[in-house]
Structure formats: C-alpha cells, structure tokens
Design an enzyme around this catalytic site. Sequence first.
Site, PDB file in Angstrom:
ATOM      1  N   ARG A   3       2.582  14.252  13.633  1.00 22.49           N
ATOM      2  CA  ARG A   3       2.888  14.107  12.209  1.00 22.49           C
ATOM      3  C   ARG A   3       3.031  15.454  11.477  1.00 22.49           C
ATOM      4  O   ARG A   3       2.298  15.754  10.532  1.00 22.49           O
ATOM      5  CB  ARG A   3       1.853  13.201  11.522  1.00 22.49           C
ATOM      6  CG  ARG A   3       1.674  11.886  12.236  1.00 22.49           C
ATOM      7  CD  ARG A   3       0.753  10.926  11.534  1.00 22.49           C
ATOM      8  NE  ARG A   3       1.456  10.095  10.567  1.00 22.49           N
ATOM      9  CZ  ARG A   3       0.896   9.085   9.903  1.00 22.49           C
ATOM     10  NH1 ARG A   3      -0.359   8.789  10.086  1.00 22.49           N
ATOM     11  NH2 ARG A   3       1.603   8.366   9.064  1.00 22.49           N
ATOM     12  N   LYS A  54       0.833  -1.212   0.000  1.00 20.68           N
ATOM     13  CA  LYS A  54       0.000   0.000   0.000  1.00 20.68           C
ATOM     14  C   LYS A  54       0.870   1.267   0.000  1.00 20.68           C
ATOM     15  O   LYS A  54       0.663   2.178  -0.795  1.00 20.68           O
ATOM     16  CB  LYS A  54      -0.907   0.005   1.242  1.00 20.68           C
ATOM     17  CG  LYS A  54      -1.647   1.317   1.432  1.00 20.68           C
ATOM     18  CD  LYS A  54      -2.321   1.439   2.778  1.00 20.68           C
ATOM     19  CE  LYS A  54      -1.378   1.755   3.901  1.00 20.68           C
ATOM     20  NZ  LYS A  54      -1.430   3.069   4.506  1.00 20.68           N
ATOM     21  N   ASN A  55       1.849   1.317   0.898  1.00 19.56           N
ATOM     22  CA  ASN A  55       2.620   2.558   1.029  1.00 19.56           C
ATOM     23  C   ASN A  55       3.502   2.829  -0.187  1.00 19.56           C
ATOM     24  O   ASN A  55       3.829   3.978  -0.465  1.00 19.56           O
ATOM     25  CB  ASN A  55       3.451   2.546   2.319  1.00 19.56           C
ATOM     26  CG  ASN A  55       2.570   2.764   3.543  1.00 19.56           C
ATOM     27  OD1 ASN A  55       1.397   3.129   3.420  1.00 19.56           O
ATOM     28  ND2 ASN A  55       3.118   2.529   4.731  1.00 19.56           N
ATOM     29  N   ARG A  74      -8.494   0.219   5.187  1.00 20.90           N
ATOM     30  CA  ARG A  74      -7.644   1.198   4.505  1.00 20.90           C
ATOM     31  C   ARG A  74      -6.381   0.558   3.958  1.00 20.90           C
ATOM     32  O   ARG A  74      -5.809   1.036   2.987  1.00 20.90           O
ATOM     33  CB  ARG A  74      -7.212   2.298   5.482  1.00 20.90           C
ATOM     34  CG  ARG A  74      -8.332   3.213   5.859  1.00 20.90           C
ATOM     35  CD  ARG A  74      -7.889   4.197   6.884  1.00 20.90           C
ATOM     36  NE  ARG A  74      -6.807   4.996   6.333  1.00 20.90           N
ATOM     37  CZ  ARG A  74      -6.394   6.128   6.836  1.00 20.90           C
ATOM     38  NH1 ARG A  74      -6.972   6.609   7.907  1.00 20.90           N
ATOM     39  NH2 ARG A  74      -5.410   6.789   6.297  1.00 20.90           N
ATOM     40  N   CYS A 134      -3.755   8.056  10.102  1.00 21.42           N
ATOM     41  CA  CYS A 134      -4.032   7.518  11.441  1.00 21.42           C
ATOM     42  C   CYS A 134      -3.549   8.474  12.527  1.00 21.42           C
ATOM     43  O   CYS A 134      -2.530   9.146  12.378  1.00 21.42           O
ATOM     44  CB  CYS A 134      -3.349   6.161  11.595  1.00 21.42           C
ATOM     45  SG  CYS A 134      -4.153   4.872  10.646  1.00 21.42           S
ATOM     46  N   ASP A 143       5.132   0.236  12.027  1.00 19.04           N
ATOM     47  CA  ASP A 143       3.835  -0.306  11.581  1.00 19.04           C
ATOM     48  C   ASP A 143       3.657  -1.773  11.977  1.00 19.04           C
ATOM     49  O   ASP A 143       2.600  -2.353  11.729  1.00 19.04           O
ATOM     50  CB  ASP A 143       3.695  -0.164  10.052  1.00 19.04           C
ATOM     51  CG  ASP A 143       3.407   1.276   9.645  1.00 19.04           C
ATOM     52  OD1 ASP A 143       3.256   2.135  10.534  1.00 19.04           O
ATOM     53  OD2 ASP A 143       3.346   1.546   8.424  1.00 19.04           O
TER      54      ASP A 143
HETATM   55  C1  UD1 Z   1       5.051   6.645   6.563  1.00 21.66           C
HETATM   56  C2  UD1 Z   1       4.065   5.517   6.388  1.00 21.66           C
HETATM   57  C3  UD1 Z   1       3.586   5.007   7.733  1.00 21.66           C
HETATM   58  C4  UD1 Z   1       4.784   4.636   8.594  1.00 21.66           C
HETATM   59  C5  UD1 Z   1       5.803   5.751   8.651  1.00 21.66           C
HETATM   60  C6  UD1 Z   1       7.098   5.346   9.356  1.00 21.66           C
HETATM   61  C7  UD1 Z   1       2.997   6.021   4.275  1.00 21.66           C
HETATM   62  C8  UD1 Z   1       1.796   6.512   3.567  1.00 21.66           C
HETATM   63  N1  UD1 Z   1       2.932   6.024   5.617  1.00 21.66           N
HETATM   64  O1  UD1 Z   1       4.364   7.686   7.246  1.00 21.66           O
HETATM   65  O2  UD1 Z   1       2.747   3.881   7.518  1.00 21.66           O
HETATM   66  O3  UD1 Z   1       4.335   4.381   9.912  1.00 21.66           O
HETATM   67  O4  UD1 Z   1       6.166   6.182   7.323  1.00 21.66           O
HETATM   68  O5  UD1 Z   1       7.648   4.232   8.735  1.00 21.66           O
HETATM   69  O6  UD1 Z   1       3.977   5.590   3.677  1.00 21.66           O
HETATM   70  N2  UD1 Z   1       8.249  14.072  10.813  1.00 21.66           N
HETATM   71  C9  UD1 Z   1       8.456  15.385  11.139  1.00 21.66           C
HETATM   72  N3  UD1 Z   1       8.400  16.320  10.134  1.00 21.66           N
HETATM   73  C10 UD1 Z   1       8.158  16.004   8.843  1.00 21.66           C
HETATM   74  C11 UD1 Z   1       7.934  14.641   8.511  1.00 21.66           C
HETATM   75  C12 UD1 Z   1       7.994  13.690   9.520  1.00 21.66           C
HETATM   76  O7  UD1 Z   1       8.687  15.731  12.296  1.00 21.66           O
HETATM   77  O8  UD1 Z   1       8.105  16.889   7.987  1.00 21.66           O
HETATM   78  C13 UD1 Z   1       8.310  13.043  11.873  1.00 21.66           C
HETATM   79  C14 UD1 Z   1       6.966  12.327  12.079  1.00 21.66           C
HETATM   80  O9  UD1 Z   1       6.131  13.045  12.953  1.00 21.66           O
HETATM   81  C15 UD1 Z   1       7.418  11.010  12.663  1.00 21.66           C
HETATM   82  C16 UD1 Z   1       8.746  10.751  11.921  1.00 21.66           C
HETATM   83  O10 UD1 Z   1       9.187  12.011  11.434  1.00 21.66           O
HETATM   84  O11 UD1 Z   1       7.687  11.162  14.033  1.00 21.66           O
HETATM   85  C17 UD1 Z   1       8.627   9.793  10.756  1.00 21.66           C
HETATM   86  O12 UD1 Z   1       7.561  10.198   9.909  1.00 21.66           O
HETATM   87  P1  UD1 Z   1       7.481   9.762   8.381  1.00 21.66           P
HETATM   88  O13 UD1 Z   1       8.530   8.737   8.108  1.00 21.66           O
HETATM   89  O14 UD1 Z   1       7.471  10.976   7.543  1.00 21.66           O
HETATM   90  O15 UD1 Z   1       6.060   9.045   8.330  1.00 21.66           O
HETATM   91  P2  UD1 Z   1       4.942   9.174   7.244  1.00 21.66           P
HETATM   92  O16 UD1 Z   1       5.561   9.420   5.903  1.00 21.66           O
HETATM   93  O17 UD1 Z   1       3.870  10.077   7.738  1.00 21.66           O
END
Ligand code: UD1
Length: 422
Positions: A122, A22-23, A398, A117, A305
């Site tokens: 985030r 999915k991701n 989802r 979620c 995850d």
């Molecule tokens: C993606 C995955 C999710 C998975 C996560 C970590 C998708 C659609 N979702 O989520 O299933 O749990 O990776 O493997 O692929 N952060 C910041 N600032 C930013 C971006 C991120 O502080 O601009 C922080 C986030 O709050 C979190 C960490 O960095 O604490 C990692 O987030 P990130 O890897 O970006 O997760 P997602 O892309 O939202």
Amino acid sequence: MERYIVNGGSPLNGEVEIYGAKNAALALIPAAILTEEPVVINNLPDVSDINVLLEAISQIGAKVERIDRHKVRITGASVTSHQLNYDYISKIRASYYLLGALLGRFHEAEVAMPGGCEIGARPIDQHIKGFEALGAKVQITNRQIYAKADELKGCHIYFDMVTVGATINVMLAAVLAKGNTIIENPAKEPHVVDLANMLNSMGANIRGAGTDVIRIKGVERLHKTEYTVIPDQIEAGTFMLAAAITKGNITVTNVIPKHLESITAKLIDIGCEVEEFDEAVSVRFGEKLLPTQVKTLPYPGYPTDMQPQIAVALALASGISTITESIFENRFVYSKELNKMGARIKVESSNTAIINGVKKLTGAHINAPDLRAGAALVLAALSAEGTSVIDGIEYIQRGYENFEGKLQALGADIIKTEIEED
Ligand code: UD1
C-alpha cells in the site's frame, strides 16, 4: 478483547437494512473541514474507523456534534492546527485524506503515515505525485508526512494505476486550488462520485467523477451543506454472499442496485437467484453452488473488498474455482483459517488461489486477519457444522456496524463475548 462464538448450520433468511458506506464517509469527513461553515452528514455508519477519524478532526480543532448515532455536524471554523501526529490516527488508512484536506485549506499539512489492513504494501507515491503536481513540497520523516505549498495551482495528473485513495486525496487538495485540475485514470468507485457530489453541494466545481477523466475548476471558498452518505456497497455485498453461503434467502434494503452489479453477476454465475428492486436486492440460494473464476478489478469490476466473501462460497461449490487478486498482493492470508475449517484452498502465487469445493465446512477456532476476511470467516462459521470461535473481531468492528445483531435478526446463532484474560 472480544470474540464471536458461532453455532453454524442454519440458513439465514429475511431482510437487512444496509447502513452508509464507511469508505465514502471516510472521505466526506475530511471534506467537511474544507469550509468554515457547518456541514451535516447523515447516514454515517457507527464503526470504529469513522469514530477515530471524527476524534482526529476534533483534536485539530473542528467542532464535532453527534446529533444522533448516524448524523453528525462538523464545523471547521475552529480548526487551527494542520498537524496530526497522534499514534492512533496512523491505524486507519483514511487518515491520509486529512493531508489532502488540510493542504487544500491551509496549504500545509502534517499527518502520521497511514495504516489500515495488512493486505499489501500500500504505497502512497501517487498521492505524493498529485500533491507535488499541485505545487506542494512533500517530505516523509520519522513516519510523518509533511506537505507545504506557497500556493496550490491546478494541474494535469495521470495516475500510473487506478487508486481510490490518491484520486480522493487529490480531489480534496484541488477543489480550492487556483485554476483547473484534470485527473486522468482516476478511480470510478461510488465513493469517489459521492465525494464529488458532496463537494459540489458545498460550491465546488467537479465534473466527470465516475468517468475516465475528472475535471476540477478551483473555487475560492466552499460553504455549508447537508449531505447523506451512499449505502455501503461492501456491507450489502457481504449480506448477499451470506445468503449464498448459508443456503438462505436475504433481501438487502436501502441499497443502490447499480453499485452491486458485479456482485450480482457473480452470484448468478454460482447458481443463486437474484432479484433487483428500486432500492433493494434479494438473493436466494439455488440448488447448489457452482464453481467460477473471479478476478478482482477497480470499479465497475468485482471489488477486492468482496474477494474473501466469495472465496467462502466457492469453498462450498461443486468443483474447482480460481480467484485472481489484482489489486493487493497479500489478500489470501485468510485461506489458512478457512482450511482449518476443512476448505481446500491452495494459494498458487501471491495473487492466485485455486479452490477445490468441499461438501461442508466444520467449526474451528479461527482468527480474523483483517476487516473483510474477518466478515467472510464469520459467514464460513455460520455455514459450518458445529461451533466456531472467532478472534480478532476488532477488525470487523472497524467496518461493520452491529454485524452480529444484523446476523442474529436473520436467524444466526452468533454471540459476542469478552475474552477472559488468563
Ligand atoms: C481503498 C479502500 C479499500 C479498497 C481499495 C481498493 C478506503 C478507505 N479503502 O483503499 O477498502 O480495498 O480502495 O478498492 O476507501 N497504490 C500505489 N500507490 C499509491 C496508491 C495506491 O501503488 O500511491 C496501489 C495500492 O498498493 C493497491 C492499488 O494501488 O495495489 C489500489 O490502491 P487504492 O485504490 O489506493 O486503495 P486504498 O485507497 O488504500
């Protein structure tokens, strides 16, 4: 609204075929509209997050043809709008990839703030930092993000933390930029590599995805391709944990065992037997589940995850385990639901849980708080004595295609029913 009714207690045994990730697919779909030519994506999972994203790109003009349940042809020539403010798109996290893709192609994009979620704050500061480094101006007003650039120019970006979302978004925006972009401290997740592979098959020039530095040489245009999404690491891991939790023996097929190594290592730690084949992994429950320590980390570490699923196994282990969640700050909400079933999980701080193993769980009426925790609660119910009712299963839908059907084929007593309105 629907719910699951589960009669637990039987071990799950047999083979289960894993669908596309999915991701990864959530990144490949926006990548497809970076070209005017048709892009065919195979092995697409039929889950609601994917269907929402396909609907979103068709709303801005892309031609989306569902060739079959797991194959789509996307033609971006007719994309005319760079503005997506539909309410529903904000419900999925990956809506923000349309910012990177539209900015990359049209130098202008407007998308509703992403949802997803409720597992932490985030923020998206790193995405914005990346777009600005490429030359865009970014504004957030009224829960809409607006980015515009006269020209996108290659740049050097160092992410402050490892972020999957920002790594993918900057890749999407940078492939068509002028000059070279270097991303340091990028995420190395399999879906980051998958995106680079698909973009390269479209004529992009991306090197180093999956390592500590990604180098992108901007190209003038991208062209058509046909691409197959990698297997879903988390769906595979969930079924691997199902073998441990239900005292069964499950082989996941159509997987890349390398992507599952951190999960395999933890299953061995807790006393399971794991056998790897070329494109399959078998997990067999040993004599009992043993306690361990788990810390979630970016790839190749143990995935966040897969954190709720291993918590269920540890809730049934003979001893005390700890889980440290280092990616998201609100990812133990499910522990209350598991404790209703007789688990003994104490959340010490927002990122540490102490799990005192118990001999058995008991059926209860529980609520899925998010996608992965929802799947973990289903596994808990399958191991429990008696009947469980699980609400909130729209979260599970989802990200897991035909979850109950696959579990039934492994011997689970699970049915999906409509919740009758009072
Ligand atoms: C993606 C995955 C999710 C998975 C996560 C970590 C998708 C659609 N979702 O989520 O299933 O749990 O990776 O493997 O692929 N952060 C910041 N600032 C930013 C971006 C991120 O502080 O601009 C922080 C986030 O709050 C979190 C960490 O960095 O604490 C990692 O987030 P990130 O890897 O970006 O997760 P997602 O892309 O939202």
